[in-house]
Design an enzyme around this catalytic site. Sequence first.
Site, PDB file in Angstrom:
ATOM      1  N   ASP A  68      55.373  70.178  39.721  1.00  0.00           N
ATOM      2  CA  ASP A  68      54.789  69.150  39.265  1.00  0.00           C
ATOM      3  C   ASP A  68      54.095  68.250  40.187  1.00  0.00           C
ATOM      4  OD1 ASP A  68      57.190  69.070  40.403  1.00  0.00           O
ATOM      5  OD2 ASP A  68      58.098  67.465  38.956  1.00  0.00           O
ATOM      6  N   THR A  69      52.900  69.010  40.715  1.00  0.00           N
ATOM      7  CA  THR A  69      52.199  68.159  41.844  1.00  0.00           C
ATOM      8  C   THR A  69      51.397  67.095  40.866  1.00  0.00           C
ATOM      9  OG1 THR A  69      51.635  70.408  42.950  1.00  0.00           O
ATOM     10  CG2 THR A  69      49.829  68.497  42.895  1.00  0.00           C
TER      11      THR A  69
END
Length: 423
Positions: free
Chosen positions: A237-238
């Site tokens: 989850d950048t």
Amino acid sequence: MIGLSNYAGVMEGVMNSAEEQQASSPLTNSWSNKQESSENPKSNGVGGFVLVHAGAGYHSESKAKEYKHVCKRACQRAVAQLKAGALAVEAVAAALVELEDSPFTNAGMGSNLNLSGEIECDASIMDGKSLHYGAVGAISGIKNPVLVANRLLNEAQKGKLSAGRIPPCFLVGRGAHDWAVSHGIPSCPSEKMATKFSLSAYKRNKRKMELAETMETGQTKKRRQSSENGNSSGCLDTVGAVVVDLEGNVAAAVSSGGLAMKHSGRVGQAAHYGCGCWAENACNMNTYSTAVSTSGCGEHLIRTMLARECSAAMQSEDAHHALLEAMQNKFISSPFLVSEDRVLGGVIVLRCCRCMETQPSQNIQGILVEFLWSHTTESMCVGYMSAQDSKAKTHISRLPPGTVPGQSLAIEGGVCRLMTVVE
């Protein structure tokens, strides 16, 4: 197999519905060869558009509200900057600060811990007007890595250093931290950046690794590899954002804490040029201004330079079809990733061109904005808002039922028009 979501399904309510219905009307492309603001006519009002993502990975229903809420706040923060007259690059940095400050995202506060139990972050930002880029990799002790990347970009725009030295655009590790502090960005102890969630995830992952490493049979190794593949999409989850301002300038940014249990010193796509983000104003060669921000498995995104590939694809007439082909041919089926069973990643894309309304008056001008997102992971959380909207909209995009993460993709998007009166 390609899972394709309805492209028009989230278009309603993006801007005034009447304006959206006119999106297919004839437009006059009036991008000038030079994008100097002094040459642009004076406009009344404010404008701009922001699209953000809280990562491509897996977003559980139990945390959906939190992911959507942080995307809303990030949109609102960027729009507030646009309304205050900020350029796209400052607005996109503001959106990233909000995303980094959330304990629910893997960026800044609450980032994944590496093998040594430390937080090392990556971030980059690109200004479509100047084409300058700033990035930091494996940086520790800085609460908002995007601010360091943005400061590097700003300092580079000032020109050469003393004795004709070239200013840096990409710094890593301790050097990046020391440069940040010397330029007024406060340090933050790494232990204060960890959250209860990131610490518990680290302890859980460490126990799994220790257990797996005590087992030496080939079958156990095979089971371990299968288990790792099964869980990998949940840790990607950048965060990122793309923005266009009233003048038609675009900017993009991305920030990440990296993969869970990564090796110390590992730098992911969020810091690599052309891999984490890309922004480029229209010019002689390009009809459209484009901005892209990516998320997913950093190694997959680095080896395919996905951000730049998607930006180039957006010069095609049909944006939706172009992104679909880019994700399929340049990512899922990329010759650089033939050894991978599952190719995990996602992108948000914005493209725009300036247009003049032929009816009813020649003094109405606007920016036609097309925005899209696509992912091969189980889900991707996005938010979007224009400076003329009262509130942001959010959406958790998911792969169609029955499709396989890493082997299929979802794609959605919308269209809006930013209208201004020219004096």
